[in-house]
Design an enzyme around this catalytic site. Structure first.
Site, PDB file in Angstrom:
ATOM      1  N   GLN A 197       0.699  -1.259  -0.059  1.00  0.00           N
ATOM      2  CA  GLN A 197      -0.105   0.085  -0.112  1.00  0.00           C
ATOM      3  C   GLN A 197       0.888   1.126   0.077  1.00  0.00           C
ATOM      4  O   GLN A 197       1.448   1.656   1.019  1.00  0.00           O
ATOM      5  CB  GLN A 197      -1.022  -0.095   1.127  1.00  0.00           C
ATOM      6  CG  GLN A 197      -1.705  -1.432   1.382  1.00  0.00           C
ATOM      7  CD  GLN A 197      -2.642  -1.187   0.094  1.00  0.00           C
ATOM      8  OE1 GLN A 197      -3.711  -0.628  -0.053  1.00  0.00           O
ATOM      9  NE2 GLN A 197      -2.837  -2.157  -0.673  1.00  0.00           N
ATOM     10  N   GLY A 238     -11.977   2.789   4.071  1.00  0.00           N
ATOM     11  CA  GLY A 238     -10.995   1.825   3.128  1.00  0.00           C
ATOM     12  C   GLY A 238      -9.945   2.581   2.264  1.00  0.00           C
ATOM     13  O   GLY A 238     -10.236   3.959   2.151  1.00  0.00           O
ATOM     14  N   HIS A 239      -9.088   2.252   1.811  1.00  0.00           N
ATOM     15  CA  HIS A 239      -8.043   2.784   0.750  1.00  0.00           C
ATOM     16  C   HIS A 239      -8.689   3.525  -0.131  1.00  0.00           C
ATOM     17  O   HIS A 239      -9.590   2.820  -0.941  1.00  0.00           O
ATOM     18  CB  HIS A 239      -6.878   2.032   0.627  1.00  0.00           C
ATOM     19  CG  HIS A 239      -7.391   0.565  -0.041  1.00  0.00           C
ATOM     20  ND1 HIS A 239      -6.447  -0.468  -0.357  1.00  0.00           N
ATOM     21  CD2 HIS A 239      -8.423  -0.013  -0.313  1.00  0.00           C
ATOM     22  CE1 HIS A 239      -6.850  -1.430  -0.608  1.00  0.00           C
ATOM     23  NE2 HIS A 239      -8.050  -1.242  -0.908  1.00  0.00           N
ATOM     24  N   ASN A 240      -8.105   4.776  -0.426  1.00  0.00           N
ATOM     25  CA  ASN A 240      -8.502   5.326  -1.834  1.00  0.00           C
ATOM     26  C   ASN A 240     -10.019   6.156  -1.766  1.00  0.00           C
ATOM     27  O   ASN A 240     -10.281   6.531  -2.742  1.00  0.00           O
ATOM     28  CB  ASN A 240      -8.351   4.760  -2.985  1.00  0.00           C
ATOM     29  CG  ASN A 240      -6.697   4.151  -3.218  1.00  0.00           C
ATOM     30  OD1 ASN A 240      -6.264   3.202  -3.041  1.00  0.00           O
ATOM     31  ND2 ASN A 240      -5.997   5.113  -3.392  1.00  0.00           N
ATOM     32  N   SER A 258     -12.143   2.991  -2.596  1.00  0.00           N
ATOM     33  CA  SER A 258     -12.282   3.608  -3.845  1.00  0.00           C
ATOM     34  C   SER A 258     -13.494   4.422  -3.906  1.00  0.00           C
ATOM     35  O   SER A 258     -13.586   4.705  -5.147  1.00  0.00           O
ATOM     36  CB  SER A 258     -11.636   2.764  -4.893  1.00  0.00           C
ATOM     37  OG  SER A 258     -10.562   2.249  -4.868  1.00  0.00           O
TER      38      SER A 258
END
Lengths: 350, 350, 350
Positions: A197, A238-240, A258
């Site tokens: 990541q 969450g990521h992004n 995302s």
């Protein structure tokens, strides 16, 4: 904080005063518990009946409630905001005590503004920049390259992983983890392979992040929380994910990777949002909703079915599980359109 | 990390190369943002249209996408796994810096391998064993008898309560608590009596545990997380749960005590699972599902109803609450089977 | 702990003994794994069939199970509570080791009872009072004015923000945050204004608070957790919530601000409760329920629809989304009452 007169408050915040400008207040309180040195407020109609008997020194209220107020009043179309501003005046956050506590572990490659306060047991890694008047509370961890603008308040035990950037005046409650690895794994022949990541997290100015909330670092590019976003406790981002300005999210909500959320959204508690979705500006989502597709129009959205007595609920669930049969029987009664109708039902996706 | 050529990558990972083997990449990026020194990938069809205009140095993709690729490509049936492996090569985790930070508190009865790294403010109790090349991040707590195999990475602020055992290469994100007391109380004359939680937690090899996730110690025997299990953030695992190899669970999910989950399961976010259940191998559970009974057959399982506009949703709920009446009216139209039918509805259990 | 004879146990806990009073037990175990020095118990009928073949030294069980027990038995109408008490005897919590660890940072204005234990890296601020025999685990933070009564056990990494008061014998698991700011903001011209959270948190005696659970401080008055309340992991308690005595709440549940919960309630996991509600005494709420209105009568309440195979579930959801149409078609078949009926549906609120 010393007491402040109603006349001073009316002048400072540009609101109307009904009553003696020389009356002074020095604390805030509920309508029911207030005394003559207390400022109270009426913003939620649930508490209207408590107004008539309050002993408050003054009440912040809207023009429509003024006639029922038995004491001096500060009148505003937005009495809750007026109350907030006065409370900030009466209860200012303690000014930072400049300096680094002797027990903190500071890498020589960190740059800490001389007006900043770094508390006991803090760990500050190489390349960290801490701006003017920031407070880094006890037990906070700032990994490599973290950048804090000015007047940031990390209350206690805040973890900022490598490369996280935080804007001015942002407040972080205890236990929040910003920049942990996103949940990224590729499945290969039955085994999970971790995907590094390599993005980080960018937090805007005037953001609030609740206790034990987690915001993952981006897989490639950064996770982004814009200015004036307010996040309650135990939220998972969450990521992004990208969250637009002025959006507020209540506790226990999870946003999958995302997903992009617009500006000025209000998202209730225990909402569950899928990944790779778009939520436009000015969307309101009520608590417990399941958001499994994008929302392209401003408005109010819901799911979640309120409770009943358990016995009643079990019956409802029993009926629900036979709802297909209901439609078939209905079609039969109507005369033979059943089969075609059922296929429509089967094709419906959420 | 220095740059690496596509020829080297193709040889190392046994994949097909379409393009100049001398081109070198040194970082990863999205299709949209990549430049000539960047490796990108196409694994999610949502991003297919970005392939045509990418300026990436190379793209990892599947054979079917090769024709649309304007730049060199590394071709694999599983381009996401290929990307993961290359990214691990370009972004290796920093090697442990052997030694114990001066601020850590280490019991003389702990055994720490000389190749391990123990960070600032860590607390390591008696009987702890830390194996080769482990990293114990800042502010981590290892209570009595914790055993770490080799190459474990406790990023920061990880709490391992007494007796927890962790297998090789496992990664734990910040704030995770492993081995807190399970929620065990007996009610006696209206008062709760705490049941000592005398088991511990056994974590396998190659496990990942997310930020602020909690895994309770067993009441009597151990809670068990098998090899290659991946747990996202803010997950709650109750006492005596057992999770089989290669199972992955997304964030905000809760598993109640004594439930046993098989191997290779994939469990979505915000799932709620009751206690004392059995979930067999190869079960997929979609996000927000309520799992209140065992699942004895592999397959995909769901519950949770996606949102609608709030006005529409309120109508749906209103209709739903009268679904019993709907069945009664239907039965009346069909000719008198109503009463018997309702009893079936009442008996249905979930 | 040395072994203890069944005769001693029967005398101490006033239960009936069936078998040799000279048999001694020294540990607890499951029916399946027990040996002759082990006490086991039968409280959950799921495990009844394991009784016949147990090799336990003794089993705590109810009178109805005695006939099937192949070994000595301690008989009680509440065998689970009996088991709990014996286990507490066999596994006593380690007595506090009086004194303050050298690495802790203690403000000179804090008062710490000489019989209390303060662990490594603890931070104790001015005005804190720590009572007799309290254990303040490693990495705990006690902000200004925190007051601990006696025999409190803060296991590790517990954060108590300013002014939090905790009653005797309360246990807090790692990572809990008590007294973080409540989620209070007023919207003014599109910008959020923070409302100072000037109340604190009052925790009663004999309370248990789970790992990474968060309890917010009150906006004006205190958030209150009464005696003998048991909170599992990852629970969110909003500002000004009040929870009555003996109430237990399972993991991942969220309670919004200003909600008042009565005594002796049992609330399942992943429940989501709105704000400003009243829940009376003796209410049971099953897991995953959505509580959006007050509950004024004791009883059992539920919502949440259990899973099905994903294909079946999608059909059910498709049908559900057309439930209004079902009612219209039904009304048409019944003869024309449709329009009026739909208006009822529209008005229904949850």
């Amino acid at each position: 904080m010393a007491a402040i007169t109603l006349g001073d408050l009316a002048a400072r915040f540009g609101c109307e005063l009904a009553g003696d400008p020389g009356v002074a207040v020095e604390r805030v309180g509920t309508l029911a518990a207030a005394d003559g040195r207390t400022l109270s407020f009426l913003a939620n109609p649930r508490y209207r009946r408590e107004l008539a008997t309050t002993r408050a020194g003054a009440v912040a209220l809207d023009p429509g409630s003024l006639a029922s107020c038995p004491c001096p009043a500060l009148v505003s179309k937005n009495p809750y905001a007026l109350y907030a501003r006065i409370a900030q005046l009466l209860y200012p956050r303690a000014a930072p005590v400049p300096g680094v506590h002797g027990s903190a572990v500071i890498d020589p490659g960190a740059r800490i503004d001389p007006t900043a306060q770094v508390g006991p047991m803090a760990v500050v890694a190489a390349g960290v920049v801490i701006g003017p008047r920031c407070v880094v509370g006890p037990h906070s961890i700032l990994e490599e390259g973290v950048q804090l603008a000015s007047d940031i308040y990390l209350s206690a035990r805040v973890t900022l992983c490598s490369g996280v950037r935080v804007g001015a005046r942002t407040v972080v409650q205890p236990g929040a983890v910003i920049g942990g690895d996103g949940f990224g794994f590729a499945l290969d022949k039955g085994q999970w392979i971790k995907i590094p990541q390599v993005g980080s997290v960018s937090i805007g100015a005037d953001v609030e992040i609740g206790a034990n909330t987690t915001i993952d670092r981006g897989a490639i590019e950064d996770t982004v929380i814009a200015d004036d976003v307010k996040l309650d406790n135990l939220i998972q981002i969450g990521h992004n994910v990208r969250i637009g300005k002025h959006t507020a999210i209540a506790g226990c909500t999870g946003i999958s990777g995302s997903t992009v959320i617009g500006e000025r959204c209000q998202i209730g508690g225990a909402v569950s949002m899928g990944g790779h979705l778009t939520i436009v500006d000015d969307v309101v989502i009520t608590g417990t909703s399941m958001i499994s597709r994008s929302i392209m129009h401003p408005g109010v959205y819901s799911s979640g079915i309120p409770f009943e007595e358990a016995r009643t609920w079990r019956r409802l669930v029993g009926h629900f599980k036979r709802i297909g049969e209901i439609r078939q029987r209905l079609a039969r009664l109507e005369g033979g359109a059943g089969a075609a109708d059922e296929q429509v039902g089967d094709d419906e996706r959420s």
